[in-house]
Motif scaffolding. Structure first.
Motif, PDB file in Angstrom:
ATOM      1  N   ARG B 195       0.829  -1.206   0.000  1.00 19.14           N
ATOM      2  CA  ARG B 195       0.000   0.000   0.000  1.00 19.14           C
ATOM      3  C   ARG B 195       0.864   1.256   0.000  1.00 19.14           C
ATOM      4  N   LEU B 199       0.509   1.250  -4.170  1.00 21.18           N
ATOM      5  CA  LEU B 199      -0.913   1.537  -4.354  1.00 21.18           C
ATOM      6  C   LEU B 199      -1.251   3.005  -4.085  1.00 21.18           C
ATOM      7  N   GLU B 200      -0.825   3.520  -2.953  1.00 21.36           N
ATOM      8  CA  GLU B 200      -1.141   4.918  -2.647  1.00 21.36           C
ATOM      9  C   GLU B 200      -0.235   5.919  -3.374  1.00 21.36           C
ATOM     10  N   LEU B 208      -6.070   5.605   0.524  1.00 21.34           N
ATOM     11  CA  LEU B 208      -7.221   4.761   0.194  1.00 21.34           C
ATOM     12  C   LEU B 208      -8.509   5.457   0.610  1.00 21.34           C
ATOM     13  N   VAL B 404      -8.478  -1.212  -4.655  1.00 20.97           N
ATOM     14  CA  VAL B 404      -8.688  -0.635  -3.323  1.00 20.97           C
ATOM     15  C   VAL B 404      -9.677  -1.473  -2.511  1.00 20.97           C
ATOM     16  N   TYR B 407      -8.206  -4.730  -1.468  1.00 21.22           N
ATOM     17  CA  TYR B 407      -7.261  -4.514  -0.378  1.00 21.22           C
ATOM     18  C   TYR B 407      -8.006  -4.480   0.957  1.00 21.22           C
TER      19      TYR B 407
END
Lengths: 320, 531
Positions: B195, B199-200, B208, B404, B407
């Motif tokens: 993350r 991802l972020e 998120l 997202v 996750y």
């Protein structure tokens, strides 16, 4: 700079996707730091259609040197030896393989399918699949027993279903860094550095194995999977418990019996009824014993080991 | 202007061997054929084998969706044997499915799809230089970090299953593992790393939580304008470039969508049955028909296969997979009027050809059907309506949008495990029929199994790509990808990148389009009926 051409026959892409998990080095490091140039790869290559066909022709003609030809998946011969059931870039894949293997300096078979035929070659082998130089234990395969690459080596086999990513990337690095001389191959052309020791080597259940303390069922936190659950760790050559999977574990550590996937007979017993996740026994003794031990000595060891089994052997060992 | 025939063999960066023929007139595709060119025959290999052989064999159908095949194989046996599956095991199976899909999304985007944004066709786009910097194969700044961090989620799979790909840790009655506290805490650590490293910062350019506030198309546009971090994240950048180069203008497909739904709820599917599945899954199943704007429930009995244009000799009727006789055609010469693919044509018995995949899942997620507690997300459906329907661009957005929410589901699994509860309840093996479904990252996947006399009598698989890449059916209706190719512009026939965009936006996986027969004898497979 080493040119790598990677092709897939009767494949599931499992070795490719495993290879993407490589850590030492990573796929990207291989390319940027070790001078590996991937000419084309089915999942990563840029060219399609005619451009790719031209690239392949240039490889065959020698215009573009192929330092390492990596093949993933079986060589499909169906129907009737023609190979038409696996067409690629306008012709049977087996014909591309035959042409390219003549010009490649090294040929590497990645995964069981390319090594031995693997799961597609299980009875009744509908696609008439073979490996590059073997069909299970039998020598020959698609390229023939006498095949040697331009560098004078037979096909380097990296079995496993899938092969561990580091097994693949480290062999590529060995070739790229001029260490080919250090690669010694066993009778199945497997690099001994990965395939001499056993899957059991380094297994966290080894103490339980020694005391003949068995895991009776799935979902337990104790015992060895060899006695009842069909684990092939003691009979299988691989480094799964020395070079862990995905950095963290292995099948046997997580409680799954080893299926022996680096050996030519995988899947063992052709998965006949009663052979899946169950140790095959005669009078309660495993039919197959760890290599290099005779039945009589094993029986003696069993008695002694059980007698000396410590009190904790059946408790939750890997506690929450 | 004459029709120009363009044969593309192969289309790379899809899984397996896909050949495409398109007919081009005045620079646009007017007709298309997709051909699956590999045949391995998995289902025949399974006949007569141990009932649990599917747990070992089917993940090897596809190394990319191994967890998805394993999920189907185990749930199919659970329904056939009438097992009890403990709560922990449902969570552990879901976790495996989730991390596989989370891993797959970035690999699909960067390794298979976004590379095409660096194609010379786009050299005049103001985004081109930046696209090359980020997305070039192996050397792109985002490419490297995404490929490397995408290996992280499946480390959780290895903690629970031993390795990824190709573990068989899911078994009828539960799972093989009995994780400890460390496995769960390490799992948290690994997901956090994923993350906070990709991802972020790389993909979203925001937290998120901020992304989760996006509920409508307007919300999304507002998010895009809110901060340079959003506009310049890979998502923001891709969105803007895609519009600039017109990816929202083509690649529509059939306009009807199907998902089996997936992720059984840990408290609602401990006694798994085929009938009880729809009401027990967190991500609801269903069908969305965009022409009538209606959602309805789905049932495996609606599935029909047709082999009029596939290399099998089984007549021209639509049959349920259980009723297939599977007679292969030995000589597989490509004949565009006749048979030209190993893939069958799959359809819904009432609604016809269907697209499956992330876009289908997200359009169904926007429906009000199903159970009140099931997952609902109206964003992609809202975009679909406001952007004038489907396109390559929206299909790709839908795919990545899932990262997202999936996750969050992983977090939930890690929170819900009760480490001292059971992971496995030993089942009694028996004869029977079962069905197991899930959603692989690229779409609806299901297995049918029949066990008789303690061995597999019949095993059938319909994979997502069978739905998407199938040839024409008995009514000569084109398959979804064939359909999606119609009307696309081909700027330069020597560089048909547009065909690549379409095929890759579906994330085709040809290795899954398997069917059974006995090549040696040409023997008919056993039939059996579902009623």
């Amino acid at each position: 700079m080493a040119n790598v051409l990677w092709l897939q026959g009767g494949a599931c892409s499992g070795n490719t996707i495993s290879f993407l998990n490589a850590e030492e080095p990573t796929l990207v490091d291989l390319i940027t730091d070790f001078g590996i140039n991937i000419l084309w790869h089915p999942s990563l290559g840029l060219e399609l259609g005619d451009d790719l066909q031209q690239l392949l022709q240039d490889c065959v003609s020698g215009k573009i040197p192929v330092d390492i030809l990596v093949f993933e998946g079986t060589v499909v011969n169906a129907p009737k030896g023609s190979g038409e059931w696996n067409r690629f870039a306008g012709r049977p894949m087996k014909d591309w393989l035959a042409d390219l293997s003549k010009v490649a300096a090294f040929v590497v078979a990645v995964g069981d399918c390319a090594t031995y035929g693997g799961i597609p070659a299980m009875e009744p082998n509908p696609s008439e699949s073979v490996g590059l130089q073997f069909l299970k234990r039998k020598e020959g395969g698609s390229l023939g027993t006498d095949y040697r690459s331009q560098a004078g080596l037979p096909v380097i086999n990296i079995p496993g279903c899938p092969a561990h990513p580091d097994w693949i990337s480290q062999i590529l690095v060995a070739v790229a860094t001029g260490r080919v001389g250090d690669i010694t191959l066993d009778e199945f052309h497997r690099p001994e550095t990965f395939f001499r020791s056993f899957t059991q080597t380094g297994c966290t259940r080894n103490m339980h194995f020694s005391y003949k303390a068995s895991t009776q069922d799935f979902g337990q936190r104790t015992g060895c999977l060899f006695y009842d659950m069909g684990c092939r760790g003691p009979m299988t050559h691989s480094s799964c418990n020395r070079i862990l999977w995905n950095r963290v574990s292995s099948k046997t550590r997580a409680g799954m019996p080893c299926l022996g996937c680096t050996e030519p007979e995988f899947p063992f017993h052709d998965l006949k009824p009663g052979t899946v996740f169950k140790t095959q026994t005669v009078m309660g003794v495993p039919k197959e014993l760890p290599p290099g031990i005779n039945k009589k000595d094993y029986a003696l060891l069993t008695v002694v080991a059980k007698d000396t089994s410590p009190s904790w052997a059946s408790d939750d060992f890997f506690t929450v | 202007m004459a029709v120009q025939k363009l044969e593309i063999s192969p289309v790379g960066r899809v899984e397996g061997d896909l050949d495409v023929r398109v007919d081009i007139e005045d620079g646009y595709v007017v007709n298309a054929w997709t051909k699956a060119e590999l045949f391995r025959g998995f289902e025949v290999i399974l006949r007569g084998k141990d009932p649990q052989a599917g747990l070992i064999v089917t993940p090897r159908i596809c190394g990319i969706c191994g967890a998805s095949h394993l999920s189907c194989a185990s749930w199919a046996l659970d329904t056939a044997w009438g097992t009890e599956v403990p709560r922990n095991a449902i969570l552990a199976r879901n976790l495996g499915q989730l991390v596989e899909t989370i891993q797959s999304h970035p690999r699909h985007f960067y390794a298979l799809y976004a590379i095409d944004l660096t194609n010379k066709k786009y050299k005049n786009s103001p985004f081109y230089e930046e696209a090359c910097k980020r997305f070039s194969a192996f050397t792109g700044t985002s490419y490297e970090i995404a490929i490397t961090t995408s290996a992280k989620p499946v480390e959780l799979y290895a903690l629970f299953g031993g390795q990824w790909p190709h573990s068989s840790y899911m078994v009828p009655g539960g799972v093989m593992c009995a994780p400890t506290l460390t496995d769960v805490t390490r799992g948290w650590g690994i997901m956090e790393y994923f993350r906070t490293n990709w991802l972020e910062p790389v993909w979203l350019g925001c937290s998120l939580e901020r992304y989760e506030q996006i509920q409508t198309y307007e919300d999304f546009l507002e998010w895009l304008d809110e901060s340079p971090n959003h506009a310049n994240s890979d998502l923001g950048f891709y969105w803007r470039m895609g519009l600039d180069i017109g990816l929202d203008k083509y690649g529509a497909g059939p306009g009807k969508y199907l998902t089996w739904g997936y992720l059984p709820h840990e408290d609602k599917y401990q006694k798994p049955t085929i009938e009880g599945r729809n009401a027990a899954v967190i991500m609801k199943g269903g069908v969305y028909d965009s022409f009538t704007d209606t959602h309805q429930m789905v049932d495996h009995t609606f599935t029909r296969e047709n082999t009029s244009h596939a290399w099998y000799e089984e007549g021209t009727a639509d049959v349920h997979p259980f009723d297939r006789t599977t007679v292969p055609k030995e000589i597989n010469t490509g004949d565009y009027e006749g048979k030209y693919s190993w893939s069958t044509a799959v359809s819904h018995k009432d609604l016809g050809r269907m697209e499956v995949g992330s876009l289908a899942r997200q359009l169904v997620a926007g429906g009000k059907h199903g159970e009140s507690w099931q997952h609902y997300d109206g964003l992609v459906l809202d975009m679909f309506k406001k952007m004038g329907g489907p396109s390559i661009h929206l299909r790709e957005f839908a795919r990545m949008h899932e990262s997202v929410k999936l996750y969050r589901e992983v977090e939930r699994c890690l929170r819900e495990f009760k480490l001292n509860d059971p992971w496995y309840i030993k089942p009694t093996e028996k004869d029977g029929r079962g069905w197991g479904g899930t959603e692989a990252s690229r779409g609806a996947l299901c297995h049918w199994v029949e066990v008789e006399g303690g061995k597999i009598k019949n095993y059938q698989v319909i994979a997502p790509t069978t739905w998407n890449v199938g040839p024409r059916d008995g009514n000569h209706t084109r398959g979804p990808i064939e359909d999606a190719l119609i009307g696309i512009p081909i700027e330069d026939p020597t560089n048909p990148v547009e065909v690549g965009h379409v095929a890759r936006s579906f994330d085709s996986c040809l290795v899954c389009t398997v069917h059974a027969h006995d090549a040696k004898t040409g023997k008919e497979l056993a039939r059996f009926r579902t009623n």
